[in-house]
Design a protein around this motif. Sequence first.
Motif, PDB file in Angstrom:
ATOM      1  N   GLY A   1      28.541  37.084  49.652  1.00 49.99           N
ATOM      2  CA  GLY A   1      28.996  37.430  48.302  1.00 49.99           C
ATOM      3  C   GLY A   1      30.323  36.750  48.034  1.00 49.99           C
ATOM      4  O   GLY A   1      30.509  35.567  48.323  1.00 49.99           O
ATOM      5  N   ASP A   2      31.296  37.524  47.524  1.00 48.54           N
ATOM      6  CA  ASP A   2      32.635  36.962  47.308  1.00 48.54           C
ATOM      7  C   ASP A   2      33.623  37.497  48.336  1.00 48.54           C
ATOM      8  O   ASP A   2      34.829  37.388  48.149  1.00 48.54           O
ATOM      9  CB  ASP A   2      33.141  37.294  45.897  1.00 48.54           C
ATOM     10  CG  ASP A   2      32.468  36.422  44.849  1.00 48.54           C
ATOM     11  OD1 ASP A   2      31.679  35.534  45.227  1.00 48.54           O
ATOM     12  OD2 ASP A   2      32.730  36.633  43.663  1.00 48.54           O
ATOM     13  N   THR A   3      33.130  38.098  49.397  1.00 47.30           N
ATOM     14  CA  THR A   3      34.040  38.602  50.430  1.00 47.30           C
ATOM     15  C   THR A   3      34.656  37.428  51.192  1.00 47.30           C
ATOM     16  O   THR A   3      35.870  37.328  51.343  1.00 47.30           O
ATOM     17  CB  THR A   3      33.280  39.535  51.393  1.00 47.30           C
ATOM     18  OG1 THR A   3      32.786  40.638  50.638  1.00 47.30           O
ATOM     19  CG2 THR A   3      34.182  40.037  52.515  1.00 47.30           C
TER      20      THR A   3
ATOM     21  N   ALA B   1      28.715  33.508  47.589  1.00 47.86           N
ATOM     22  CA  ALA B   1      28.191  33.595  46.215  1.00 47.86           C
ATOM     23  C   ALA B   1      28.786  32.524  45.304  1.00 47.86           C
ATOM     24  O   ALA B   1      28.327  32.345  44.185  1.00 47.86           O
ATOM     25  CB  ALA B   1      28.463  34.989  45.634  1.00 47.86           C
ATOM     26  N   HIS B   2      29.829  31.850  45.807  1.00 49.48           N
ATOM     27  CA  HIS B   2      30.442  30.789  45.001  1.00 49.48           C
ATOM     28  C   HIS B   2      30.854  29.635  45.881  1.00 49.48           C
ATOM     29  O   HIS B   2      31.301  29.837  47.016  1.00 49.48           O
ATOM     30  CB  HIS B   2      31.728  31.274  44.320  1.00 49.48           C
ATOM     31  CG  HIS B   2      31.469  32.259  43.242  1.00 49.48           C
ATOM     32  ND1 HIS B   2      30.969  31.906  42.013  1.00 49.48           N
ATOM     33  CD2 HIS B   2      31.614  33.598  43.213  1.00 49.48           C
ATOM     34  CE1 HIS B   2      30.822  32.977  41.278  1.00 49.48           C
ATOM     35  NE2 HIS B   2      31.200  34.027  41.978  1.00 49.48           N
ATOM     36  N   ASP B   3      30.689  28.449  45.355  1.00 49.35           N
ATOM     37  CA  ASP B   3      31.397  27.308  45.932  1.00 49.35           C
ATOM     38  C   ASP B   3      31.549  26.294  44.819  1.00 49.35           C
ATOM     39  O   ASP B   3      30.583  25.944  44.149  1.00 49.35           O
ATOM     40  CB  ASP B   3      30.673  26.688  47.123  1.00 49.35           C
ATOM     41  CG  ASP B   3      31.600  25.695  47.818  1.00 49.35           C
ATOM     42  OD1 ASP B   3      32.469  26.146  48.572  1.00 49.35           O
ATOM     43  OD2 ASP B   3      31.498  24.479  47.540  1.00 49.35           O
TER      44      ASP B   3
ATOM     45  N   GLY C   1      36.749  45.195  48.946  1.00 47.57           N
ATOM     46  CA  GLY C   1      37.965  44.383  48.917  1.00 47.57           C
ATOM     47  C   GLY C   1      37.970  43.524  47.660  1.00 47.57           C
ATOM     48  O   GLY C   1      38.797  43.696  46.781  1.00 47.57           O
ATOM     49  N   HIS C   2      37.011  42.599  47.557  1.00 47.42           N
ATOM     50  CA  HIS C   2      36.878  41.828  46.316  1.00 47.42           C
ATOM     51  C   HIS C   2      36.511  42.801  45.194  1.00 47.42           C
ATOM     52  O   HIS C   2      37.092  42.773  44.114  1.00 47.42           O
ATOM     53  CB  HIS C   2      35.822  40.749  46.512  1.00 47.42           C
ATOM     54  CG  HIS C   2      35.443  40.046  45.246  1.00 47.42           C
ATOM     55  ND1 HIS C   2      36.346  39.328  44.501  1.00 47.42           N
ATOM     56  CD2 HIS C   2      34.255  39.972  44.582  1.00 47.42           C
ATOM     57  CE1 HIS C   2      35.729  38.830  43.427  1.00 47.42           C
ATOM     58  NE2 HIS C   2      34.467  39.221  43.455  1.00 47.42           N
ATOM     59  N   THR C   3      35.538  43.663  45.473  1.00 48.52           N
ATOM     60  CA  THR C   3      35.252  44.821  44.607  1.00 48.52           C
ATOM     61  C   THR C   3      34.974  45.991  45.539  1.00 48.52           C
ATOM     62  O   THR C   3      34.734  45.790  46.741  1.00 48.52           O
ATOM     63  CB  THR C   3      33.994  44.611  43.730  1.00 48.52           C
ATOM     64  OG1 THR C   3      32.848  44.456  44.592  1.00 48.52           O
ATOM     65  CG2 THR C   3      34.104  43.404  42.826  1.00 48.52           C
TER      66      THR C   3
ATOM     67  N   THR D   1      25.221  41.198  45.541  1.00 51.42           N
ATOM     68  CA  THR D   1      26.150  41.552  46.614  1.00 51.42           C
ATOM     69  C   THR D   1      27.312  42.393  46.095  1.00 51.42           C
ATOM     70  O   THR D   1      27.990  43.052  46.882  1.00 51.42           O
ATOM     71  CB  THR D   1      26.735  40.284  47.282  1.00 51.42           C
ATOM     72  OG1 THR D   1      27.287  39.452  46.257  1.00 51.42           O
ATOM     73  CG2 THR D   1      25.676  39.530  48.059  1.00 51.42           C
ATOM     74  N   HIS D   2      27.557  42.358  44.778  1.00 50.37           N
ATOM     75  CA  HIS D   2      28.622  43.170  44.181  1.00 50.37           C
ATOM     76  C   HIS D   2      28.526  43.054  42.668  1.00 50.37           C
ATOM     77  O   HIS D   2      27.731  42.272  42.154  1.00 50.37           O
ATOM     78  CB  HIS D   2      30.005  42.712  44.661  1.00 50.37           C
ATOM     79  CG  HIS D   2      30.351  41.305  44.280  1.00 50.37           C
ATOM     80  ND1 HIS D   2      29.799  40.196  44.883  1.00 50.37           N
ATOM     81  CD2 HIS D   2      31.195  40.819  43.337  1.00 50.37           C
ATOM     82  CE1 HIS D   2      30.302  39.097  44.346  1.00 50.37           C
ATOM     83  NE2 HIS D   2      31.140  39.449  43.399  1.00 50.37           N
ATOM     84  N   THR D   3      29.339  43.823  41.960  1.00 51.77           N
ATOM     85  CA  THR D   3      29.413  43.708  40.496  1.00 51.77           C
ATOM     86  C   THR D   3      30.193  42.446  40.164  1.00 51.77           C
ATOM     87  O   THR D   3      31.383  42.360  40.431  1.00 51.77           O
ATOM     88  CB  THR D   3      30.143  44.929  39.890  1.00 51.77           C
ATOM     89  OG1 THR D   3      29.423  46.110  40.261  1.00 51.77           O
ATOM     90  CG2 THR D   3      30.203  44.828  38.381  1.00 51.77           C
ATOM     91  N   HIS D   4      29.503  41.477  39.602  1.00 54.07           N
ATOM     92  CA  HIS D   4      30.137  40.186  39.306  1.00 54.07           C
ATOM     93  C   HIS D   4      30.961  40.264  38.026  1.00 54.07           C
ATOM     94  O   HIS D   4      30.527  40.855  37.042  1.00 54.07           O
ATOM     95  CB  HIS D   4      29.066  39.107  39.142  1.00 54.07           C
ATOM     96  CG  HIS D   4      28.242  38.903  40.368  1.00 54.07           C
ATOM     97  ND1 HIS D   4      28.696  38.223  41.469  1.00 54.07           N
ATOM     98  CD2 HIS D   4      26.982  39.310  40.686  1.00 54.07           C
ATOM     99  CE1 HIS D   4      27.752  38.209  42.397  1.00 54.07           C
ATOM    100  NE2 HIS D   4      26.702  38.872  41.950  1.00 54.07           N
ATOM    101  N   ALA D   5      32.124  39.638  38.061  1.00 51.61           N
ATOM    102  CA  ALA D   5      32.992  39.626  36.881  1.00 51.61           C
ATOM    103  C   ALA D   5      33.008  38.255  36.232  1.00 51.61           C
ATOM    104  O   ALA D   5      33.588  38.077  35.173  1.00 51.61           O
ATOM    105  CB  ALA D   5      34.417  40.009  37.282  1.00 51.61           C
ATOM    106  N   ASP D   6      32.394  37.278  36.882  1.00 54.01           N
ATOM    107  CA  ASP D   6      32.565  35.910  36.398  1.00 54.01           C
ATOM    108  C   ASP D   6      31.268  35.236  35.988  1.00 54.01           C
ATOM    109  O   ASP D   6      31.270  34.104  35.568  1.00 54.01           O
ATOM    110  CB  ASP D   6      33.248  35.067  37.486  1.00 54.01           C
ATOM    111  CG  ASP D   6      32.513  35.171  38.803  1.00 54.01           C
ATOM    112  OD1 ASP D   6      31.503  35.891  38.861  1.00 54.01           O
ATOM    113  OD2 ASP D   6      32.947  34.521  39.769  1.00 54.01           O
ATOM    114  N   HIS D   7      30.142  35.905  36.162  1.00 57.93           N
ATOM    115  CA  HIS D   7      28.902  35.333  35.626  1.00 57.93           C
ATOM    116  C   HIS D   7      27.945  36.473  35.312  1.00 57.93           C
ATOM    117  O   HIS D   7      28.195  37.622  35.682  1.00 57.93           O
ATOM    118  CB  HIS D   7      28.277  34.332  36.607  1.00 57.93           C
ATOM    119  CG  HIS D   7      27.754  34.954  37.858  1.00 57.93           C
ATOM    120  ND1 HIS D   7      28.493  35.020  39.008  1.00 57.93           N
ATOM    121  CD2 HIS D   7      26.574  35.553  38.131  1.00 57.93           C
ATOM    122  CE1 HIS D   7      27.781  35.622  39.943  1.00 57.93           C
ATOM    123  NE2 HIS D   7      26.615  35.964  39.441  1.00 57.93           N
TER     124      HIS D   7
HETATM  125 FE   LIG Z   1      32.616  38.174  42.385  1.00 51.61          FE
END
Ligand SMILES: [Fe+2]
Length: 346
Positions: free
Chosen positions: A127-129, A168-170, A110-112, A54-60
């Motif tokens: 995603g992380d939106t 994408a996260h919880d 927004g998030h990326t 969903t986007h370029t992940h920075a945390d995994h």
């Molecule tokens: Fe992310």
Amino acid sequence: MLFEQIATGGCQSYLIGCADTCAAALIDPEISQIDHYIALAARDGLRIRYLIDTHTHADHFSATRELARQLSVPVVMHRKSPAPFVDLRIGDGEMVVLGKLRLQAIYTPGHTADSMCLQVDGRLFTGDTLLIEGTGRTDLPSGDPEALYDSLFHRILRLDPALEVYPAHDYKGRSHSTIAQELASNPRLQKRDRESFVEMMRSLSLTMPTHITEALRTNMSGGKTVSQLLAAAAATVPFMSLAELKTRVEAAEDDLIVLDVRERDAYERGHIPGARLLPRGQLELRVNQDLPDPTRRVLACCELGYISTLAAATLREIGYLHAVALDGGMKAWRETGYPVKTGSEP
Ligand SMILES: [Fe+2]
């Protein structure tokens, strides 16, 4: 629609499949779960056709590149993705066809800058939106709180309130929510005018994710993570346990060359009795002179057991077919109370 949610730590990945055609897509896969995804798809009779971030992940660490290589299927990302290995770049309003399913992309920067949500059959993969009772942060590279405001308030939150939200996260073990629930109770969505929202996002002081440099490097380039390099090396060498090595060292069996691949100062502070010193950085240069017989069994050891795995893999690659690595390192050896010799060997 066949649906599996796979949680890894705080990361959520999704396997969705068309029940009629068995075509499936994997959304936001994580590198440590590769075998899990493939096993789930096999169990459900699905064939993975697309790998979507969903986007370029920075945390995994994203698994799309590696899975694409293994399965020979395309990596899908938004067209703004900086990753050179993306096979199918999609834009707002475009769809990925999966048998009878249609996954529609909604561009939500927004998030990326490359964030998108995917809508399919009453579900929205955000995603992380939009997270459950949260939103993605906007302080990482290419984040933009103004853009996130537009993506949320002018796009996502105007969709059907009954749409189920799968982020994408919880970090609290929740599986999903709905647009209506988020509108009602998400604390970040209660400031509905742009200025207050942007101000709130700018004033969050969040800690940097661990591994952010490595995650961005590998997710943006398709390069390998250090643990992937180690796993690839470990798959090519056998290991010997500390206890087994101790027995062999005590029996003074001379069929085994113990090769300490640390630097000289570490070696001289304490090494396995009889071990030879050949630092990893000099391995290829000195190997002909120091290990003239490639048929000998060579055991590589280091401080923690990682560099020795790489060294043993290199030795195997250049013809030492009996090279093995120590399962553990000198740290574990010392802590177990096994014998250590200081200084240099004769
Ligand atoms: Fe992310």
